[in-house]
Design a protein around this motif. Structure first.
Motif, PDB file in Angstrom:
ATOM      1  N   UNK A  48      90.128   2.702  57.920  1.00  0.00           N
ATOM      2  CA  UNK A  48      89.777   1.610  57.010  1.00  0.00           C
ATOM      3  C   UNK A  48      89.006   0.510  57.744  1.00  0.00           C
ATOM      4  N   UNK A  51      85.495   1.616  58.308  1.00  0.00           N
ATOM      5  CA  UNK A  51      84.695   1.586  57.091  1.00  0.00           C
ATOM      6  C   UNK A  51      84.450   0.162  56.608  1.00  0.00           C
ATOM      7  N   UNK A  52      85.326  -0.765  57.033  1.00  0.00           N
ATOM      8  CA  UNK A  52      85.073  -2.170  56.699  1.00  0.00           C
ATOM      9  C   UNK A  52      85.946  -2.738  55.593  1.00  0.00           C
ATOM     10  N   UNK A  75      80.318  -3.267  54.191  1.00  0.00           N
ATOM     11  CA  UNK A  75      80.838  -1.911  53.976  1.00  0.00           C
ATOM     12  C   UNK A  75      79.707  -0.940  53.635  1.00  0.00           C
ATOM     13  N   UNK A  79      77.731   2.405  55.682  1.00  0.00           N
ATOM     14  CA  UNK A  79      77.513   3.739  55.129  1.00  0.00           C
ATOM     15  C   UNK A  79      76.046   4.130  55.222  1.00  0.00           C
ATOM     16  N   UNK A  84      80.428   7.715  57.635  1.00  0.00           N
ATOM     17  CA  UNK A  84      81.039   8.269  56.420  1.00  0.00           C
ATOM     18  C   UNK A  84      82.540   8.344  56.597  1.00  0.00           C
ATOM     19  N   UNK A  85      83.267   7.896  55.564  1.00  0.00           N
ATOM     20  CA  UNK A  85      84.718   8.043  55.568  1.00  0.00           C
ATOM     21  C   UNK A  85      85.130   8.957  54.421  1.00  0.00           C
ATOM     22  N   UNK A  86      85.758  10.089  54.775  1.00  0.00           N
ATOM     23  CA  UNK A  86      86.363  10.934  53.740  1.00  0.00           C
ATOM     24  C   UNK A  86      87.758  10.385  53.508  1.00  0.00           C
ATOM     25  N   UNK A  87      88.012   9.913  52.288  1.00  0.00           N
ATOM     26  CA  UNK A  87      89.237   9.177  51.996  1.00  0.00           C
ATOM     27  C   UNK A  87      90.456  10.104  51.948  1.00  0.00           C
ATOM     28  N   UNK A  90      91.101   9.720  47.590  1.00  0.00           N
ATOM     29  CA  UNK A  90      89.827   9.358  46.952  1.00  0.00           C
ATOM     30  C   UNK A  90      90.068   8.707  45.591  1.00  0.00           C
ATOM     31  N   UNK A 156      85.121  15.085  48.393  1.00  0.00           N
ATOM     32  CA  UNK A 156      84.805  14.209  49.516  1.00  0.00           C
ATOM     33  C   UNK A 156      83.851  14.912  50.482  1.00  0.00           C
ATOM     34  N   UNK A 159      80.393  15.051  49.101  1.00  0.00           N
ATOM     35  CA  UNK A 159      79.695  13.779  49.315  1.00  0.00           C
ATOM     36  C   UNK A 159      79.181  13.678  50.734  1.00  0.00           C
ATOM     37  N   UNK A 163      75.314  13.197  51.845  1.00  0.00           N
ATOM     38  CA  UNK A 163      74.872  11.951  52.475  1.00  0.00           C
ATOM     39  C   UNK A 163      74.473  12.147  53.937  1.00  0.00           C
TER      40      UNK A 163
END
Lengths: 252, 436
Positions: A48, A51-52, A75, A79, A84-87, A90, A156, A159, A163
């Motif tokens: 977290x 990712x900010x 944030x 990106x 990239x953050x895979x949550x 999600x 995720x 995405x 990206x």
């Protein structure tokens, strides 16, 4: 310019409670680093903070991505800069189709006035969905809305594939996955491995690392990296449990 | 502030002369309705049906019968440019007059005529269905005014088995300060017929004090499927828009209706859905985007009048600035209407601390084996949701817009037909983009 995600002496708090207590870590491009640790060690906090997320306050330390000071960026800028953050969990976005969501994310990366080529976009998305064994119907469905746990995680990874980040953080992507879904997700990640990309795979279990084989394994405990090794360290942890390391630490 | 002058309304019915020979029954109905209009009291806040309404906005001090619009050709162009690409027929009205019509394909035996022509050509058929709804959710004075004045809009009759996949389109424009228009829509779908109607209400110019008094009656008989969609995209300032709707659903028939509001200074919509026979099903949707000082006031009734009937209602409001919305919805399960399934949901997304969303859901049940639920929620976009979109590179402001648009789209997505959905979606998106 150094081609790494570099974390130095990172301290971060939530609601005034310090969770990260001087974390050092370096993930060079082309490598997959795994972070393992017991519950409450700060794994999710780390993702977290990188990712900010605004609930986390960075009180000390420095994080750079290919030389750029990450903490200076918003944030969304992080990106677009290639993180990239895979949550782990999600979010659902009712009423917003997966396709429109991905388009908006890609569009945000283009200079003003430039439009995404719709035909090329769909072609690419379909190909990547096929690779993840995702049904085409997911393009029209609202983002994660009513998705099963496995479908969310696959989404995720989709995405991430769309990206094409320089550094990807996978936050407990294995949690809630059955073995088949895990294999599909891992395959997606493995296809993305490249000399141009670094991975930080956060997990509680060694199982994921049988499928995404890491170059380096770190153990996070009480907000610090307490041990670093190769992939054998993950197996050792699986056998002996975290107590093996944490007791040692307390004894010292 | 000084009290405004008492309402003068009209000195005479605001009917323009089309030089048509109208049936006697219609002339009489107009006259009776006019007397009813004059007799009925003005809305008062003591009436539960007008609770929370800003009654200052219901005072119509200077209304006049609309003269022909000056820029008819430009309006036709506008309507043609923005319409759904594939359609069965398209009618454009400006200030009550038909200014354009196109018919591509209608099933055999189907009638689709401007009201004034229908009165002449199939007056008896019109008479059987015209303004028959006697129930009211507070707007009976406006209903009487409409009946006294309307000569615009469509009469659509689909005979047994007539089906049409493509929508019938209408555009209603109003132009000129204090001009009133009376768009009428009467759709009758006989057994197994299938029809979709998409109406768009617009104003010719920005910020004119125009008035829409629309009446929409939908009738679906045995096994018919009828879909009706109203898009109100008038200028944000000036226009006042009243639309009274009734839906009568027959045996195993279905009516879907939707009301999308983007424009107008003040909107009052009343929707009465009556499930009359076994197997009747009605779905009512609304998506509203209100900003500035716009006020959208919606009242609904889902009336279950037979066994094994179903209905569903989903209204969604996104509010910004000092906008206000009022939703009052009642589910009524009448005596003996056992095995009713009925749902009602109103959700409000508050984009500002000063916006105000009022919701008054209600339930009255006089039957057994009934499944009913109603609920309303108000909330803001969660920070976690915005974080998720931002983490994909989407700037925060745009993230809010995407989430809000999705919120409204949830009810639009329940309609049939991708073309109709994307027509509405694009208009909602356009308004979001104009908010900054």
């Amino acid at each position: 310019m150094s081609q790494t995600l570099n974390i130095q002496n990172l301290h971060a708090s939530v609601d005034g409670i310090e969770i990260l207590k001087g974390l050092d870590l370096e993930v060079p491009k082309g490598e997959v680093h795994a972070i393992m640790g017991p519950n409450g060690s700060g794994k999710s906090t780390l993702s977290k903070v990188l990712a900010g997320h605004e609930d986390y306050e960075v009180t000390d330390g420095r994080v750079t991505m290919d030389g750029t000071d990450l903490m200076e960026l918003e944030i969304d800028e992080r990106s677009r800069e290639g993180l990239f953050l895979a949550f782990q969990y999600p979010h659902e976005i009712p009423g917003v189709s997966n396709a429109n969501f991905l388009r908006a994310a890609l569009q945000a990366r283009l200079p003003e006035g430039e439009e995404i080529d719709a035909v090329g976009f769909y072609k690419e998305m379909y190909a990547k969905m096929d690779a993840l064994s995702m049904d085409r119907k997911f393009t029209g469905r609202a983002v994660n809305d009513g998705f099963s746990g496995g479908e969310k995680k696959r989404n995720e990874i989709l995405q991430m594939m769309m990206l094409e980040p320089s550094y990807a953080i996978l936050d407990e992507t294995d949690s809630g996955l059955d073995i088949d879904a895990l294999k599909i997700v891992a395959e997606g990640v493995n296809r993305m491995r490249s000399p141009e990309r670094g991975f930080l795979v956060i997990t509680h279990y060694q199982r994921l690392l049988d499928y995404i084989v890491p170059d380096v394994v770190h153990v996070l405990f009480d907000g610090r990296i307490i041990k670093t090794g190769d992939k054998e360290l993950a197996h050792e942890l699986e056998e002996k449990g975290y107590d093996w390391l944490t007791n040692e630490l307390v004894a010292v | 502030m000084a009290e405004e002058n008492p309402v003068s309304w009209f000195a005479a019915p605001p009917v323009f002369d089309l030089g048509l020979e109208l049936p006697d029954w219609y002339r009489q109905l107009q006259e009776t309705s006019w007397q009813t209009f004059l007799t009925l009291p003005e809305p008062a806040r003591t009436d539960q049906n007008w609770r929370f309404s800003d009654l200052k906005k219901v005072r119509f001090s200077e209304l006049q019968a609309a003269r022909p619009a000056e820029n008819a050709e430009a309006l036709v162009q506008r309507a043609k440019t923005e319409r759904v690409e594939d359609f069965a027929a398209h009618f454009v009205f400006a200030n009550n007059r038909l200014i354009h019509s196109e018919i591509n394909e209608l099933p055999a035996g189907a009638i689709c005529l401007p009201l004034n022509e229908a009165l002449v050509e199939c007056g008896d058929l019109v008479k059987n269905h015209f303004m028959k709804e006697e129930g009211s959710l507070g707007g009976s004075k406006f209903s009487a005014l409409h009946a006294a004045a309307t000569l615009s809009g469509l009469f659509i009759h689909f005979p047994q088995g007539a089906t049409c996949k493509l929508p019938i389109l209408t555009h209603h424009f109003a132009s000129g300060d204090f001009n009133c228009v009376f768009p009428h829509m009467l759709v009758v779908a006989e057994g197994q017929a299938e029809v979709t109607v998409l109406e768009t209400f617009e104003t010719a110019a920005e910020d004119e004090q125009t008035f829409f008094f629309a009446n929409t009656d939908l009738i679906a008989n045995n096994g018919a499927n009828l879909q009706y969609v109203a898009l109100q995209d008038e200028s944000d300032h000036g226009p006042k828009h009243i639309q009274l709707n009734s839906s009568r659903v027959g045996r195993d028939a279905n009516i879907k209706s939707a009301f999308v509001n983007l424009g107008a200074a003040w909107v009052r919509q009343e929707a009465i859905a009556r499930m009359m026979e076994e197997g009747s099903d009605c779905q009512v949707f609304s998506a509203n985007l209100a900003n500035g000082t716009q006020e959208y006031d919606q009242r609904t009734l889902q009336s279950h009048e037979a066994q094994h009937t179903t209905s569903d209602l989903l209204f969604k409001n996104a509010l910004y600035d000092q906008a206000r919305t009022i939703f009052a919805g009642l589910i009524e399960v009448q005596s003996g209407s056992h095995h009713t399934d009925s749902y009602q949901t109103c959700r409000n997304l508050l984009g500002s601390d000063q916006a105000e969303a009022n919701a008054m859901p209600g339930l009255e049940i006089d039957a057994d084996q009934v499944k009913c639920s109603h609920g309303s929620t108000s909330g803001q976009i969660s920070d976690e949701e915005i974080f998720y979109l931002q983490a994909r590179g989407i700037p925060a402001e745009q993230a809010r817009q995407i989430i809000s648009l999705g919120f409204l789209n949830e009810s639009i997505a329940r309609l049939k037909g991708e073309a109709v959905q994307s027509y509405l979606f694009d208009r909602v998106e356009r308004k979001f983009k104009s908010l900054t």
